[in-house]
Design a protein around this motif. Structure first.
Motif, PDB file in Angstrom:
ATOM      1  N   ARG A   1     -49.830  31.114  13.201  1.00 32.53           N
ATOM      2  CA  ARG A   1     -49.382  32.255  14.073  1.00 32.53           C
ATOM      3  C   ARG A   1     -48.093  32.991  13.128  1.00 32.53           C
ATOM      4  NH1 ARG A   1     -50.570  31.411  18.911  1.00 32.53           N
ATOM      5  NH2 ARG A   1     -50.677  29.301  19.919  1.00 32.53           N
TER       6      ARG A   1
ATOM      7  N   ASN B   1     -46.419  35.835  11.230  1.00 29.17           N
ATOM      8  CA  ASN B   1     -46.060  37.353  11.711  1.00 29.17           C
ATOM      9  C   ASN B   1     -46.261  38.213  10.531  1.00 29.17           C
ATOM     10  OD1 ASN B   1     -45.663  36.682  14.429  1.00 29.17           O
ATOM     11  ND2 ASN B   1     -43.526  35.991  13.576  1.00 29.17           N
TER      12      ASN B   1
ATOM     13  N   MET C   1     -61.662  38.077  17.090  1.00 31.96           N
ATOM     14  CA  MET C   1     -60.398  37.207  16.938  1.00 31.96           C
ATOM     15  C   MET C   1     -60.850  36.456  15.627  1.00 31.96           C
ATOM     16  SD  MET C   1     -58.569  38.086  19.328  1.00 31.96           S
ATOM     17  CE  MET C   1     -57.321  37.398  18.749  1.00 31.96           C
TER      18      MET C   1
ATOM     19  N   VAL D   1     -59.034  38.591  13.135  1.00 31.04           N
ATOM     20  CA  VAL D   1     -57.744  38.493  13.076  1.00 31.04           C
ATOM     21  C   VAL D   1     -57.215  37.132  12.561  1.00 31.04           C
ATOM     22  CG1 VAL D   1     -55.770  38.371  14.726  1.00 31.04           C
ATOM     23  CG2 VAL D   1     -57.656  39.761  14.961  1.00 31.04           C
TER      24      VAL D   1
ATOM     25  N   LYS E   1     -54.925  36.898   8.847  1.00 28.62           N
ATOM     26  CA  LYS E   1     -53.705  36.403   8.907  1.00 28.62           C
ATOM     27  C   LYS E   1     -53.580  35.205   7.757  1.00 28.62           C
ATOM     28  CE  LYS E   1     -51.996  37.094  13.451  1.00 28.62           C
ATOM     29  NZ  LYS E   1     -51.640  36.445  14.745  1.00 28.62           N
TER      30      LYS E   1
ATOM     31  N   VAL F   1     -45.683  39.996  17.261  1.00 31.48           N
ATOM     32  CA  VAL F   1     -46.930  39.334  16.307  1.00 31.48           C
ATOM     33  C   VAL F   1     -47.872  40.702  16.128  1.00 31.48           C
ATOM     34  CG1 VAL F   1     -48.999  38.008  16.834  1.00 31.48           C
ATOM     35  CG2 VAL F   1     -46.628  37.213  17.612  1.00 31.48           C
ATOM     36  N   THR F   2     -48.340  40.619  14.832  1.00 32.63           N
ATOM     37  CA  THR F   2     -49.296  41.684  14.528  1.00 32.63           C
ATOM     38  C   THR F   2     -50.210  40.985  13.500  1.00 32.63           C
ATOM     39  OG1 THR F   2     -48.046  42.232  12.533  1.00 32.63           O
ATOM     40  CG2 THR F   2     -47.705  43.627  14.562  1.00 32.63           C
TER      41      THR F   2
ATOM     42  N   LYS G   1     -52.329  42.923  16.756  1.00 32.08           N
ATOM     43  CA  LYS G   1     -52.725  42.424  18.034  1.00 32.08           C
ATOM     44  C   LYS G   1     -54.074  43.036  18.524  1.00 32.08           C
ATOM     45  CE  LYS G   1     -48.086  42.388  20.230  1.00 32.08           C
ATOM     46  NZ  LYS G   1     -47.925  40.891  20.296  1.00 32.08           N
TER      47      LYS G   1
ATOM     48  N   LEU H   1     -54.492  30.626  20.087  1.00 32.09           N
ATOM     49  CA  LEU H   1     -53.835  31.671  20.006  1.00 32.09           C
ATOM     50  C   LEU H   1     -53.588  32.447  21.404  1.00 32.09           C
ATOM     51  CD1 LEU H   1     -56.819  34.156  18.548  1.00 32.09           C
ATOM     52  CD2 LEU H   1     -54.708  33.145  17.360  1.00 32.09           C
TER      53      LEU H   1
ATOM     54  N   SER I   1     -47.635  37.900  21.809  1.00 30.59           N
ATOM     55  CA  SER I   1     -49.130  37.634  22.133  1.00 30.59           C
ATOM     56  C   SER I   1     -49.934  37.933  21.102  1.00 30.59           C
ATOM     57  CB  SER I   1     -49.511  38.068  23.465  1.00 30.59           C
ATOM     58  OG  SER I   1     -48.682  37.599  24.416  1.00 30.59           O
ATOM     59  N   ASP I   2     -50.826  37.285  20.784  1.00 27.90           N
ATOM     60  CA  ASP I   2     -51.977  37.652  19.711  1.00 27.90           C
ATOM     61  C   ASP I   2     -53.127  38.706  20.561  1.00 27.90           C
ATOM     62  OD1 ASP I   2     -51.463  36.024  17.568  1.00 27.90           O
ATOM     63  OD2 ASP I   2     -51.503  34.459  19.125  1.00 27.90           O
TER      64      ASP I   2
ATOM     65  N   SER J   1     -53.322  48.224  15.740  1.00 30.57           N
ATOM     66  CA  SER J   1     -53.918  47.103  16.715  1.00 30.57           C
ATOM     67  C   SER J   1     -55.378  47.212  16.573  1.00 30.57           C
ATOM     68  CB  SER J   1     -53.171  47.277  17.957  1.00 30.57           C
ATOM     69  OG  SER J   1     -53.480  48.506  18.415  1.00 30.57           O
TER      70      SER J   1
END
Length: 986
Positions: free
Chosen positions: A68, A70, A101, A104, A108, A234-235, A237, A264, A373-374, A399
């Motif tokens: 998670r 950021n 996802m 994403v 991260k 959170v980025t 998204k 997530l 939120s993701d 996003s």
């Protein structure tokens, strides 16, 4: 995304997919993942919808998926767009989730790894520096982290504060002669002093010198903390949006099936109507009234002493608590959020149940979860309305935005910004403004008085324009026949000039309405008076719960009209019209019609890292590109399409040009009501071996020397004269009488409108056709109210399920559902398996060319032109002379390529959406019947504008485009259903 990633190998493994994907699903996920990995953009993905259900193996959760961090996007990222087109059966939603996802999570991880490497490098440099006098604990100390923890920020939306004290110098105004009793606390409804800055203020806006802004905030009780640390953003998204709440719930269900559900955070946003748990507010039913009441309660979040009338008619005070009881304890909102995070992904129904259990508002609870939120699941309006984004504090920068059901996205966006205000609403607002300024004139400052007078002048101009329009809304044509001109349109500038208000600064007026809270002050004062004297006319208006009867909703509509008039002259049109409802008093209205989808879409596109348009049918993509992102070339729009996963033998689309008695099926507007049927058909039609009761009405103009039996007859054709009883509507019914005998289980028939469906149903009932159909299948009809659709579908499904049990001895083999193109059933209902063994489309559902459609077509026709052509003539309402919509069709026939294609695409997109309700997974099968001779086409005469060329690829590849007679259709269907029944039983 460094230099080493310039040519990455396409990713083919997606472990979050809950079962082994089909090859086309893997291709789809790989395409989307690599699109995002190479810099994003605009993409359109076209694919069948629906998922083949298979066994799901539970996979051990990869700890890396729980990351998670950021992280922020690299500045080298750039914006582009992607559009995907899916057909039914490919597991579109799961593929979207697992590919987007996965990217994403991988991104991260890369950013976290890079951050760790940089941190280790800095520590190494610090350790090598022997001249540093600072101890190690000071070098490890990061003051910025401490500042983040110790400096709590106010919530952007919920701020605790006391209401402003009453004005001590307010003068009492005697209103007894106006028929209204004076209120002791009427000072609460006085507008605060509004001071305008110099006209040269940047942007032309005025600022209010205000003591405090409290109207938009809600407060917790005094024993709770007023401030708390705000969640860090959170980025990146992922925003997933669709048109209806049911479609969003389906997305959440699919998300739960993946491993991302535990790794997530997902927030599901919805409307107050769907999420509110305050029973007193829900009683209002109307969405606008629910929104108004919710906001009103939040402006009154304090303990108050309410003044009421006792039995003797005197004022007394009683203790009461104002404000929504579901928002009084902020700790419960925090508990709500923690429960959602601990439980996992929740849809709207889950949030409502949790909010009811805890005793706190799920609507605002969901909004509080947005920053941390993701993935955000939300309806179209929440994403594309600027005011909604600001209210929800949605940050779209860098996003990924996935827009599902994007087949009519451009029209959906423009409809969001339409605004209409009626003559009744204008009169009520005018009365309320005049009453208010007469009541408080001596207490109001010069700024408030000036702006209220400006609003009064503006409303009076609107009413005068409407009265002029209504007084001249008649004409006589060249033959002297009297008719009415119900609708007319004009540009924004022409409208302003005609009102002589082009010198008003509408931007500043809109800002005043927003900042001064005049809407709520005046409507609140009217509501207060209504509680005391319900017999007063103005008070009675305030009590009206209807959308139009509410002063508050009328004011909000007026504000929408005002801000609409600020748009570019080419972005919209002003319509003057009145409803054409028989038996009701004619009432005029003013409507702003938004035309430019590009203006709306660019606000989202310019901020996002990637925009993905997904749907079952997105072609032709050129229309979408021109209307939504014309600044992008065709090469910059990434397009992907895949075929259906079902085998070819599971689909049978047939063009049905003739009915059982040989009547040509032409359901065009001018011919579908024709009663006199004269047709010529081959005599070999009678060799089909099927007896039809219509033969008793047939008379041959020339007798054949042969027989009408089973042997071949050399005569080429004969002229058949069918009496007036043999209408096309009855011929359609006769077609169904034959089809229900061979089509198993569920049979769905789509009509162009509720009006035509009603006429057909009444005709069948009167002629006895309906009773014949009912001997084989129970008939259900789609209700006009969307709230009743679920009940009808439930009964329809139960009937089909009981065919082999309860109804086995009755001869009933299923059910028929009469549905409407554009209704709820055609737009998002899953008619898989027995619920949709056959889909019958009656005619080509071209929309009726009203003035709004004509303006939209003209706008599209003029895209790319320096000075687009337009017609300022009033639109002719010919409902009284029997030539309804004639002028509209004449205009459409004169349209050139873009306008004509748009009109044709509207029709075929509706057809594709309707027939796409069936065949939802790999083991499904269904027949599709296109009942109209205009669908038929030979290979030599076919062109790109022909309807069948706009069908989905999976339908077009199997289409039987022409048949000699109904006998051939009957034989193909019998063979198709027999084969698939045997296939499933083996």
């Amino acid at each position: 995304m460094g230099e080493e990633d310039t040519n990455p190998r396409p990713r083919r493994d997606f472990p979050a997919f809950p079962f082994e994907p089909y090859p086309i699903q893997t291709e789809f996920m790989s395409f989307l993942y690599n699109f995002l990995d190479k810099g994003g953009g605009v993409a359109m993905l076209e694919s069948p919808t629906g998922t083949s259900l298979r066994s799901i193996s539970f996979i051990r959760l990869n700890p890396s998926l729980c990351l998670r961090a950021n992280l922020f996007f690299n500045s080298s990222w750039f914006l582009c767009s992607l559009v995907w087109d899916f057909e039914s059966g490919t597991g579109k939603t799961l593929s979207l989730i697992c590919s987007a996802m996965q990217w994403v999570v991988d991104h991260k991880e890369k950013k976290q790894l890079l951050k760790s490497m940089k941190t280790d490098a800095k520590l190494g440099e610090a350790n090598d520096d022997g001249n540093c006098d600072e101890p190690q604990w000071m070098r490890d100390f990061d003051i910025t982290d401490v500042e983040k923890k110790e400096a709590p920020r106010k919530r952007s939306e919920f701020v605790v504060g006391d209401f402003e004290k009453k004005r001590s110098g307010a003068k009492s105004v005697n209103v007894e002669k106006m028929g209204v009793q004076s209120l002791d606390d009427e000072e609460d409804f006085l507008l605060e002093e509004y001071v305008s800055e110099d006209e040269s203020t940047e942007g032309g806006f005025e600022k209010s010198k205000r003591k405090r802004d409290t109207d938009s905030n809600w407060s917790s009780s005094s024993d709770e903390e007023a401030y708390e640390e705000e969640d860090e953003e959170v980025t990146p998204k992922v925003y997933f949006c669709s048109r209806t709440h049911s479609q969003l719930s389906q997305f959440v269900d699919e998300f739960r099936r993946t491993r991302f559900a535990l790794a997530l955070k997902l927030a599901c946003l919805g409307s107050r109507k769907n999420l509110c748990i305050n029973s007193d507010v829900l009683k209002l039913r109307n969405p606008s009234r629910i929104n108004e009441r919710c906001l009103e309660l939040q402006r009154n979040q304090k303990d108050a002493k309410l003044k009421v009338l006792d039995d003797k008619g005197k004022m007394r005070r009683s203790k009461g608590t104002s404000g929504c009881p579901m928002l009084r304890r902020q700790k419960l909102q925090k508990l709500f959020k923690n429960e959602v995070w601990n439980t996992g992904a929740m849809d709207i129904e889950d949030l409502v149940q949790l909010g009811s259990k805890i005793g706190t508002c799920p609507y605002y609870g969901a909004r509080n979860m947005v920053p941390s939120s993701d993935i955000i699941v939300l309806p179209y309006q929440s994403l594309f309305l600027r005011s909604a984004r600001e209210s929800l504090s949605i940050n779209l920068k860098k996003s990924i935005i996935i827009i599902d059901e994007a087949h009519n996205l451009a029209d959906s966006l423009t409809n969001m910004y339409n605004a209409k205000i009626s003559e009744t609403q204008l009169k009520r607002i005018l009365d309320a403004l005049e009453f208010y300024i007469n009541k408080f004139r001596s207490c109001l400052g010069p700024g408030n008085r000036r702006y209220i007078q400006t609003l009064i002048v503006l409303i009076q101009s609107f009413l005068q324009k409407l009265h002029e329009f209504l007084s001249t809304s008649s004409y006589r044509d060249e033959q002297g026949i009297k008719g009415s001109l119900a609708d007319t349109s004009m540009t924004i500038n022409d409208f302003l000039f005609s009102l002589n208000i082009d010198n008003l600064n509408l931007v500043k007026l809109h800002r005043y309405i927003k900042d001064s809270k005049i809407i709520h002050k005046i409507s609140g004062y009217g509501t207060k008076l209504a509680s005391l004297q319900s017999h007063n006319s103005i008070c009675s208006d305030s009590q009206n719960n209807s959308e139009e009867g509410s002063i508050l909703s009328g004011f909000q509509t007026l504000d929408n009209i005002i801000i609409s008039l600020v748009h570019n002259d080419r972005d919209g049109r002003i319509l003057l019209s009145r409803p054409k409802l028989s038996g009701q008093k004619e009432e005029g209205y003013i409507k702003f019609m938004m035309l430019s989808g590009h203006t709306i879409f660019s606000e989202v596109l310019d901020q996002a890292y990637a925009v993905v348009l997904a749907g079952g049918t997105l072609q032709p993509i050129e229309e979408t590109r021109v209307r939504l992102f014309p600044n992008l070339s065709r090469d910059e729009v990434h397009f992907y399409t895949c075929n259906h996963i079902v085998p070819p033998e599971s689909i049978l689309p047939i063009v049905v040009s003739h009915g059982p008695s040989g009547i040509d099926f032409d359901f065009s507007y001018n011919s579908r009501n024709s009663s006199n049927m004269v047709c010529t058909l081959p005599l070999k039609f009678f060799n089909a071996g099927i007896f039809f009761d219509m033969l008793q009405w047939i008379s041959l103009s020339s007798r054949s020397p042969g027989s009408l039996g089973q042997q071949s007859i050399p005569l080429v054709s004969a002229r058949l004269v069918v009496p007036q009883l043999k209408t096309k509507i009855e011929e359609l019914g006769r077609l169904l009488c034959n089809l229900v005998a061979i089509v198993p289980e569920g049979f769905v028939v789509f009509f162009s409108s509720f009006d035509y469906e009603g006429r057909v149903y009444d005709a069948w009932k009167a002629s006895g056709v309906l009773s014949k159909i009912s001997k084989k299948k129970i008939v259900y009809r789609e209700p006009k109210s969307s709230n009743d659709v679920e009940h009808v579908l439930k009964k329809y499904k139960e009937t089909i399920a009981s065919c082999d049990t309860i109804l086995k001895d009755t001869g009933i083999n299923g059910a028929v559902l009469l549905a409407v193109v554009g209704g709820k059933i055609s737009e998002g209902i899953n008619l898989s398996d027995g619920m949709g063994r056959c889909i019958l489309m009656v005619g080509l559902p071209y929309p009726s060319p009203d003035i709004e459609l004509i303006e939209r077509v003209q706008h599209i026709e003029g895209l790319g032109q320096a000075i687009p052509q337009r017609c300022n003539k009033p639109f002719r309402n010919s409902s009284n002379d029997g030539h309804e919509a004639e002028s509209g069709f004449g205009f459409l026939r004169r349209c050139k390529q873009r306008g004509k294609e748009y009109y044709e695409n509207l029709c075929m997109k509706a057809v594709n959406q309707s027939i796409g309700r069936a065949i939802r997974h790999v083991n499904d099968y269904a027949a599709v019947l296109l009942v109209d001779s205009r669908y038929a086409c030979s290979q030599l005469s076919q062109n790109m504008s022909h309807p069948t060329n706009k069908l989905p690829l999976w339908i077009k590849q199997q289409l039987v485009s022409s048949t000699q007679n109904y006998g051939e259709v009957h034989r193909l269907l019998h063979k198709f259903f027999q084969f698939n029944r045997q296939k499933r039983h083996t």
